[in-house]
Scaffold this active site. Sequence first.
Site, PDB file in Angstrom:
ATOM      1  NE  ARG A  37       5.671   1.494   3.878  1.00  0.00           N
ATOM      2  CZ  ARG A  37       5.304   2.692   4.300  1.00  0.00           C
ATOM      3  NH1 ARG A  37       4.823   2.845   5.531  1.00  0.00           N
ATOM      4  NH2 ARG A  37       5.395   3.761   3.520  1.00  0.00           N
ATOM      5  CB  SER A 106       5.169   0.478  -5.482  1.00  0.00           C
ATOM      6  OG  SER A 106       5.198  -0.175  -4.241  1.00  0.00           O
ATOM      7  CE  LYS A 135       2.895   3.229   0.263  1.00  0.00           C
ATOM      8  NZ  LYS A 135       3.402   2.201  -0.656  1.00  0.00           N
TER       9      LYS A 135
END
Length: 212
Positions: A37, A106, A135
């Site tokens: 990420r 997602s 996040k």
Amino acid sequence: MNLDTYLVTAERLSEDRSTVEIVESAIDGGIDLVQLREKEMPARDRYDLGQELRELTRAAGVPLIVNDRIGLAAAIDADGVHLGDEDLPIAVAREQLGEAAIVGRSVSTAEAAREAERAGADYLGVGAVYPTDSKDTNPEGTEIGLDRIEAVAEAVEIPIVGIGGVKPDNAAAVIGAGADGVAVISAITAADDPAAATRELGAAVERGRESR
């Protein structure tokens, strides 16, 4: 593709340890998949890190996924990419990375899950299940709870992974609600012993599966 335990990297949470060190420890603990990420990292630094992680995960037989960046996934020969609402479509990832690539998406609702499945996603990251500081999430995807995990699991045939605030002490409940695996950031990255935390997470997944 085994999605039981899934690490999403975030060096800012690693207590002065490098992402490579965290991933090495997670591999020692039996992690099943790693996602690069590091959104705050400059592109060149993320590329260099990606090359290191590619070498490390390939040697361990662990798939490496890149968050958002299809071009970076191609550049480091990653196994696939994970896409969000603001990223390029799944079809573009397939075109750029090939049909064999792992493409995750997602989602936070059953409707979005069905749409992603129709578009060709291989798996879904569903959350945030619990409160999380790791996040940002949109309001619809904040603290969706176990009922939403169950609804998404019933809506699609592809695997789903619960993410957001998941820890060894609540992972079993996520699996019990219908998830195939759990994805974590801080539960491993911020742990004093990431390898032990990974093993604890894997044990919780097994308990959840046995409870179904």
